[in-house]
Design a protein around this motif. Structure first.
Motif, short mmCIF file in Angstrom:
data_model
loop_
_atom_site.label_atom_id
_atom_site.label_comp_id
_atom_site.label_asym_id
_atom_site.label_seq_id
_atom_site.Cartn_x
_atom_site.Cartn_y
_atom_site.Cartn_z
N LEU A 76 0.83 -1.21 0.00
CA LEU A 76 0.00 0.00 0.00
C LEU A 76 0.87 1.26 0.00
O LEU A 76 0.54 2.25 -0.68
CB LEU A 76 -0.93 0.00 1.21
CG LEU A 76 -1.94 1.15 1.30
CD1 LEU A 76 -2.89 1.12 0.09
CD2 LEU A 76 -2.73 1.07 2.60
N GLU A 77 1.97 1.24 0.73
CA GLU A 77 2.88 2.38 0.74
C GLU A 77 3.46 2.61 -0.65
O GLU A 77 3.60 3.75 -1.10
CB GLU A 77 3.99 2.14 1.76
CG GLU A 77 3.51 2.18 3.21
CD GLU A 77 4.56 1.72 4.19
OE1 GLU A 77 5.70 1.43 3.76
OE2 GLU A 77 4.25 1.64 5.40
N ARG A 78 3.78 1.51 -1.30
CA ARG A 78 4.30 1.62 -2.67
C ARG A 78 3.21 2.15 -3.60
O ARG A 78 3.47 2.98 -4.48
CB ARG A 78 4.78 0.25 -3.13
CG ARG A 78 5.51 0.25 -4.46
CD ARG A 78 6.01 -1.16 -4.75
NE ARG A 78 6.67 -1.25 -6.05
CZ ARG A 78 7.06 -2.36 -6.61
NH1 ARG A 78 6.89 -3.52 -5.97
NH2 ARG A 78 7.64 -2.36 -7.80
N GLY A 106 2.83 5.76 -3.34
CA GLY A 106 3.94 6.40 -4.04
C GLY A 106 3.65 6.58 -5.52
O GLY A 106 4.02 7.61 -6.11
N PHE A 107 3.00 5.59 -6.12
CA PHE A 107 2.63 5.71 -7.54
C PHE A 107 1.64 6.86 -7.73
O PHE A 107 1.67 7.55 -8.74
CB PHE A 107 1.99 4.41 -8.04
CG PHE A 107 2.96 3.29 -8.27
CD1 PHE A 107 4.00 3.40 -9.20
CD2 PHE A 107 2.85 2.10 -7.58
CE1 PHE A 107 4.89 2.38 -9.42
CE2 PHE A 107 3.74 1.06 -7.78
CZ PHE A 107 4.76 1.20 -8.70
N GLU A 108 0.76 7.06 -6.76
CA GLU A 108 -0.26 8.12 -6.87
C GLU A 108 0.35 9.51 -6.85
O GLU A 108 -0.21 10.44 -7.46
CB GLU A 108 -1.25 8.01 -5.71
CG GLU A 108 -2.24 6.87 -5.82
CD GLU A 108 -3.25 6.92 -4.69
OE1 GLU A 108 -4.43 6.62 -4.93
OE2 GLU A 108 -2.87 7.26 -3.55
N THR A 109 1.47 9.67 -6.16
CA THR A 109 2.00 11.01 -5.94
C THR A 109 3.32 11.29 -6.66
O THR A 109 3.84 12.41 -6.57
CB THR A 109 2.22 11.23 -4.43
OG1 THR A 109 3.11 10.22 -3.92
CG2 THR A 109 0.90 11.15 -3.67
N MET A 162 -1.60 2.19 -13.23
CA MET A 162 -0.42 2.95 -12.79
C MET A 162 0.61 2.07 -12.11
O MET A 162 1.73 2.51 -11.83
CB MET A 162 -0.85 4.08 -11.85
CG MET A 162 -1.29 3.63 -10.48
SD MET A 162 -1.57 5.04 -9.38
CE MET A 162 -2.03 4.17 -7.87
N LEU A 163 0.27 0.80 -11.85
CA LEU A 163 1.21 -0.11 -11.20
C LEU A 163 2.26 -0.59 -12.18
O LEU A 163 1.98 -0.78 -13.37
CB LEU A 163 0.46 -1.31 -10.62
CG LEU A 163 -0.63 -1.04 -9.59
CD1 LEU A 163 -1.25 -2.35 -9.14
CD2 LEU A 163 -0.09 -0.26 -8.40
N ASP A 164 3.47 -0.82 -11.69
CA ASP A 164 4.46 -1.47 -12.54
C ASP A 164 4.27 -2.98 -12.44
O ASP A 164 3.43 -3.47 -11.67
CB ASP A 164 5.88 -1.03 -12.17
CG ASP A 164 6.29 -1.39 -10.74
OD1 ASP A 164 5.69 -2.29 -10.14
OD2 ASP A 164 7.23 -0.75 -10.23
N SER A 182 2.22 -7.86 -9.87
CA SER A 182 2.42 -9.27 -9.53
C SER A 182 2.29 -9.50 -8.03
O SER A 182 1.77 -10.53 -7.59
CB SER A 182 3.78 -9.77 -10.04
OG SER A 182 4.85 -9.12 -9.40
N HIS A 183 2.73 -8.52 -7.23
CA HIS A 183 2.57 -8.64 -5.77
C HIS A 183 1.09 -8.58 -5.38
O HIS A 183 0.66 -9.31 -4.47
CB HIS A 183 3.34 -7.53 -5.07
CG HIS A 183 4.82 -7.73 -5.10
ND1 HIS A 183 5.71 -6.68 -5.06
CD2 HIS A 183 5.58 -8.85 -5.19
CE1 HIS A 183 6.94 -7.14 -5.12
NE2 HIS A 183 6.89 -8.44 -5.21
#
Length: 300
Positions: free
Chosen positions: A129-131, A134-137, A163-165, A170-171
């Protein structure tokens, strides 16, 4: 301490260690364009090995600078082929995760109670969730993120996955309820979601190496993927060598893009492998198995 060397010094150093340089002007251009350190990974297999198994600084007889450069160029094209395949696999996974998990709740990815408890209890979900935040901002984020955040407060999963890599996606798949993992796996003819989890981990490593210009062709995979016994052909490959993971890419593309000519482009590229005259490297170093072109996986 390492010391700085000019291009001329670099070339002389290589020659002093037994590397043949038949075209100095081209060799200098290669060092200027690609860099000594990057190319060193490609001439490393050409180095001599001592009796006690230590890698020497000296090169095997007959080693040509041009052959190391050609190997780098071969690997560059291989990385592009990998990225081409992985982009399509990533897009398909985005759709699969958004459709099946979003059916439970449009914001299921933000509700830990809908994920497997073991990932929540061990803190894996919180790290994810923290990651995600990070994608959002992050700077340079797509405009659709701010638009949807302004309109809805949070991103619905069918927007969020875009927006996810590959690694974050995969996680997320690994944390999904097992029944959803099974549904998505079954779409590809994979009997157990655990296999797909492993495959995605491995392919994420390949994707990262390719995107960051790392040496790919003979690199070893850390997150190794097991193969179900029914996939007899792929099961013959080594789980640590790169060829297995190109086979997995082909496995997905054969279903996702049946008209794609990707497998032909890969076949032609592997056939163009720059085999050196002294035999220091071969396609077998990548895990390629003789007769692979005749496997049913690579036909059609």
């Amino acid at each position: 301490m390492k010391k700085w060397h000019s291009i001329d010094d670099q070339l002389e150093l290589l020659k002093s260690r037994g590397m043949a340089v038949s075209e100095p002007a081209l060799a200098k251009k290669a060092l200027e364009r690609f860099g000594y350190y990057r190319l060193s990974g490609y001439w490393y297999p050409f180095k001599m090995v001592t009796i006690d198994g230590q890698v020497s600084n000296n090169f095997t007889a007959g080693t040509q600078m041009s052959e190391a450069v050609n190997l780098y160029i071969f690997d560059k094209k291989l990385r592009l082929l990998a990225l081409d395949a992985l982009e399509r696999i990533e897009l398909a996974l985005q759709v699969d995760v958004a459709y099946h998990f979003g059916r439970r709740d449009a914001y299921a990815h933000l509700k830990p109670e809908l994920l497997q408890k073991r990932f929540v209890n061990k803190g894996r979900y919180q790290k994810w969730l923290e990651r995600y935040r990070g994608f959002e901002t992050r700077r340079g984020r797509p405009k659709f993120i701010d638009h949807n955040k302004l309109a809805y407060g949070e991103l619905p999963i069918w927007v969020a996955v875009q927006m996810l890599d590959f690694g974050a996606l995969s996680h997320l798949f690994e944390m999904l309820p097992m029944d959803i993992q099974s549904k998505i796996s079954a779409k590809y003819g994979i009997s157990n979601g655990k296999y797909l989890i492993q495959w995605l981990r491995s392919l994420s490593q390949v994707r990262n190496a390719s995107a960051h210009h790392e040496r790919l062709w003979n690199s070893h995979i850390k997150d190794r993927a097991a193969i179900p016994p029914q996939f007899i052909e792929i099961a013959r490959t080594s789980d640590v060598e790169m060829f297995r993971y190109f086979c997995l890419m082909r496995f997905f593309l054969k279903q996702l893009c049946p008209q794609s000519q990707w497998h032909i482009r890969l076949r032609d590229h592997l056939h163009s492998f720059p085999s050196p005259a002294n035999g220091a490297v071969t396609l077998q170093d990548m895990g390629v198995i003789e007769g692979w072109e005749n496997w049913s996986l690579w036909k059609g």
